[in-house]
Design a protein around this motif. Structure first.
Motif, short mmCIF file in Angstrom:
data_model
loop_
_atom_site.label_atom_id
_atom_site.label_comp_id
_atom_site.label_asym_id
_atom_site.label_seq_id
_atom_site.Cartn_x
_atom_site.Cartn_y
_atom_site.Cartn_z
N LEU A 387 -9.70 -22.00 -1.43
CA LEU A 387 -9.16 -20.56 -1.13
C LEU A 387 -7.97 -20.68 -0.12
O LEU A 387 -8.18 -21.79 0.73
CB LEU A 387 -10.28 -20.05 -0.61
CG LEU A 387 -11.35 -19.42 -1.55
CD1 LEU A 387 -12.69 -18.82 -0.84
CD2 LEU A 387 -11.01 -18.62 -2.74
N SER A 390 -4.78 -15.72 4.11
CA SER A 390 -3.36 -15.28 4.46
C SER A 390 -3.78 -13.86 5.43
O SER A 390 -4.67 -13.19 5.21
CB SER A 390 -2.64 -14.65 3.28
OG SER A 390 -3.35 -13.68 2.65
N ARG A 392 -3.12 -10.49 7.28
CA ARG A 392 -2.80 -8.92 6.90
C ARG A 392 -2.07 -8.43 7.91
O ARG A 392 -2.27 -8.67 9.18
CB ARG A 392 -4.03 -8.13 6.30
CG ARG A 392 -4.92 -8.67 5.26
CD ARG A 392 -4.32 -9.56 4.14
NE ARG A 392 -3.54 -8.53 3.35
CZ ARG A 392 -2.80 -8.93 2.10
NH1 ARG A 392 -2.32 -10.00 2.06
NH2 ARG A 392 -2.47 -7.85 1.50
N LEU A 399 -7.04 -12.07 3.97
CA LEU A 399 -7.32 -12.30 2.37
C LEU A 399 -7.42 -13.59 1.96
O LEU A 399 -6.72 -14.43 2.26
CB LEU A 399 -6.16 -11.45 1.57
CG LEU A 399 -6.40 -11.12 0.21
CD1 LEU A 399 -7.68 -10.20 -0.16
CD2 LEU A 399 -5.18 -10.71 -0.66
N GLU A 401 -7.59 -15.88 -1.37
CA GLU A 401 -7.11 -15.82 -2.59
C GLU A 401 -7.20 -17.24 -3.18
O GLU A 401 -7.32 -18.21 -2.40
CB GLU A 401 -5.50 -15.39 -2.73
CG GLU A 401 -5.39 -14.00 -2.30
CD GLU A 401 -4.03 -13.36 -2.28
OE1 GLU A 401 -3.49 -12.52 -3.22
OE2 GLU A 401 -3.28 -14.20 -1.56
N GLY A 402 -7.15 -17.39 -4.51
CA GLY A 402 -7.45 -18.42 -5.09
C GLY A 402 -8.49 -18.72 -5.89
O GLY A 402 -8.73 -19.65 -6.77
N LYS A 405 -11.02 -12.67 -5.10
CA LYS A 405 -10.45 -12.22 -4.06
C LYS A 405 -11.45 -11.59 -3.04
O LYS A 405 -12.35 -10.86 -3.42
CB LYS A 405 -9.37 -11.17 -4.42
CG LYS A 405 -8.07 -11.82 -5.03
CD LYS A 405 -6.98 -10.57 -5.10
CE LYS A 405 -5.82 -11.60 -5.63
NZ LYS A 405 -4.70 -10.16 -5.76
N ARG A 407 -11.96 -9.91 0.89
CA ARG A 407 -11.22 -9.20 2.27
C ARG A 407 -12.11 -9.75 3.19
O ARG A 407 -13.29 -9.54 3.35
CB ARG A 407 -11.16 -7.93 2.21
CG ARG A 407 -10.03 -7.45 1.32
CD ARG A 407 -9.93 -5.82 1.48
NE ARG A 407 -10.99 -5.15 1.09
CZ ARG A 407 -11.33 -4.58 -0.20
NH1 ARG A 407 -10.45 -4.89 -0.87
NH2 ARG A 407 -12.32 -3.90 -0.20
#
Length: 441
Positions: A387, A390, A392, A399, A401-402, A405, A407
């Motif tokens: 993952l 990143s 926000r 977040l 990602e990978g 998803k 939060r």
């Protein structure tokens, strides 16, 4: 890729829930997972690869026999520093011998190694615990797999009698381990199912309590893994012998008529809970938009692990209490579920205060609230290596990602987050302050 005969389940068609939780293909769990750690990592890593190749019918005999001969000729073959290593080697020797027709000279050389290993194990066995289980199981495999060797009947009869006592004694009523952790239990279970099949093939009667205990332990491991790889909980000095897959042991139990009572999630985002108080875990399962979601809370340490769709999302957090003493006493206060909401309240009390962790799973959201009295609190979350984390624009939000998803929202008005190092967040919270961490798919 098929298992050799002595590792292949005697399959009969399961019914009902059994069909839903296990595939009766006989396929070997992930072979690349042969990476045994801790004691004997040098020798066991090489032998693990030999067994992996031996079980693959696409690999010619010569490519299997060459590294086996190389190992047997190396000084490591005579390294008996650890009994558990010797037990694992006997397991590998038995698997290779069952999977391949060995040349006469190699068969004789392997028999000589089994003679040395089994004799040393019998003379040096641990007095009790998981290591003794592994050693006794290895004696059974050696005695029944090489009946022509001197002492073979004594090996398997003594090993089998000991297994009837030592393995059930090492389990809690819920099937979890009293000592050594889940990875070491999976290692025992994998070896002991091989023992069961060897005994069945040789028409040797099994101790009365062995099969029920194996079935209970296999169910515990499968529930912990929830159909995927077993989560990493606590120290892992011993890796399983056949990878981290938790379905294969249960396939052995199901093939022998075992019908585990395992609740399965119903409607989407409905949570199912299984508190394993004796073993020290709370397991939560749900379906999130059709994908399996699993939360494991370790009641010994407060650690929380979360997998979604078979991928690790939340994998580890560090010690919550600064200079936390070993004398802290954990306790499960509340464990309840009501449809889409599951709640767990856990505390750990020590001389300097009390740490409270309140876990709440609601739909696709996981919320964890921490509070400590008497000393600072370190909150650290580590996420799956696949993952990317990143930042926000809104303070306290990230977040993932990978994969699925997710939060991530952390309270920032009451804590100062000092580092984001790859897929990790951590900061320090003052004593007496309540902090909430929220994760939502």
């Amino acid at each position: 890729m098929k298992l050799p005969a002595f590792l292949r389940p005697k399959v009969r068609a399961p019914s009902g829930a059994a069909q839903a939780v296990i595939s009766q293909t006989g396929a070997l769990p992930e072979l690349p997972a042969f990476a045994w750690q801790g004691e004997g990592v040098r020798a066991q890593g090489r032998l693990g690869q030999v067994l992996a190749m031996a079980l693959d019918p696409a690999i010619p005999d010569g490519e299997v026999f060459q590294p086996l001969r190389s190992f047997l000729a190396s000084p490591q073959a005579s390294d008996f520093e650890h009994l558990s290593d010797a037990a694992a080697r006997v397991f590998v020797f038995a698997g290779v011998s069952a999977a391949r027709e060995l040349p006469r000279e190699l068969s004789a050389q392997l028999g000589g190694e089994v003679q040395r290993h089994a004799g040393w194990i019998q003379s040096q066995r641990a007095p009790q615990g998981p290591r003794r289980v592994l050693q006794s199981g290895a004696l059974v495999l050696a005695g029944l797999g090489w009946p022509e060797l001197k002492g073979a009947s004594r090996w398997w009869s003594a090993g089998l009698a000991d297994l009837g006592r030592s393995f059930p004694a090492g389990l809690h009523p819920d099937g979890g381990p009293r000592e050594g952790g889940a990875a070491l239990l999976l290692r025992q279970v994998q070896l002991l199912w091989a023992v069961v099949q060897v005994c069945e093939k040789a028409s040797v009667a099994l101790p009365a309590g062995l099969i029920p205990s194996l079935c209970a332990a296999s169910t515990f491991l499968r529930d912990l893994g929830a159909g995927g790889p077993m989560p990493k909980l606590g120290p892992a000095l011993y890796e399983p012998l056949l990878g981290n897959d938790t379905e294969w042991p249960l396939s052995q139990a199901l093939a022998r008529g075992w019908t585990p009572s395992v609740p399965t999630p119903g409607e989407d985002k409905d949570w199912v809970m299984r508190p394993l108080r004796e073993s020290g875990f709370v397991l939560l399962h749900a379906k999130l938009s059709g994908a399996a979601s699993r939360v494991v809370m370790d009641l010994h340490t407060g650690q929380v692990i979360w997998h979604v769709a078979g991928q690790p999302v939340l994998v580890e957090q560090g010690l919550a209490c600064m200079d936390r003493p070993e004398s802290w006493k954990p306790e499960l206060k509340v464990a309840r579920v009501d449809g889409r909401v599951a709640a767990v309240l856990w505390t750990s009390t020590g001389r300097k205060g009390e740490w409270t962790r309140d876990l709440r799973a609601e739909g696709s959201r996981l919320m964890i609230t921490d509070r400590i009295e008497g000393e600072p609190l370190q909150v650290r979350w580590r996420f799956g290596e696949h993952l990317a984390l990143s930042k926000r624009e809104k303070p306290g939000q990230w977040l993932l990602e990978g994969g699925p998803k997710v939060r991530v929202t952390l309270d920032t008005d009451q804590a100062t987050w000092v580092s984001q190092d790859g897929p990790e967040l951590h900061g320090v919270l003052g004593a007496g302050v309540r902090h909430r961490s929220r994760f939502e798919v």
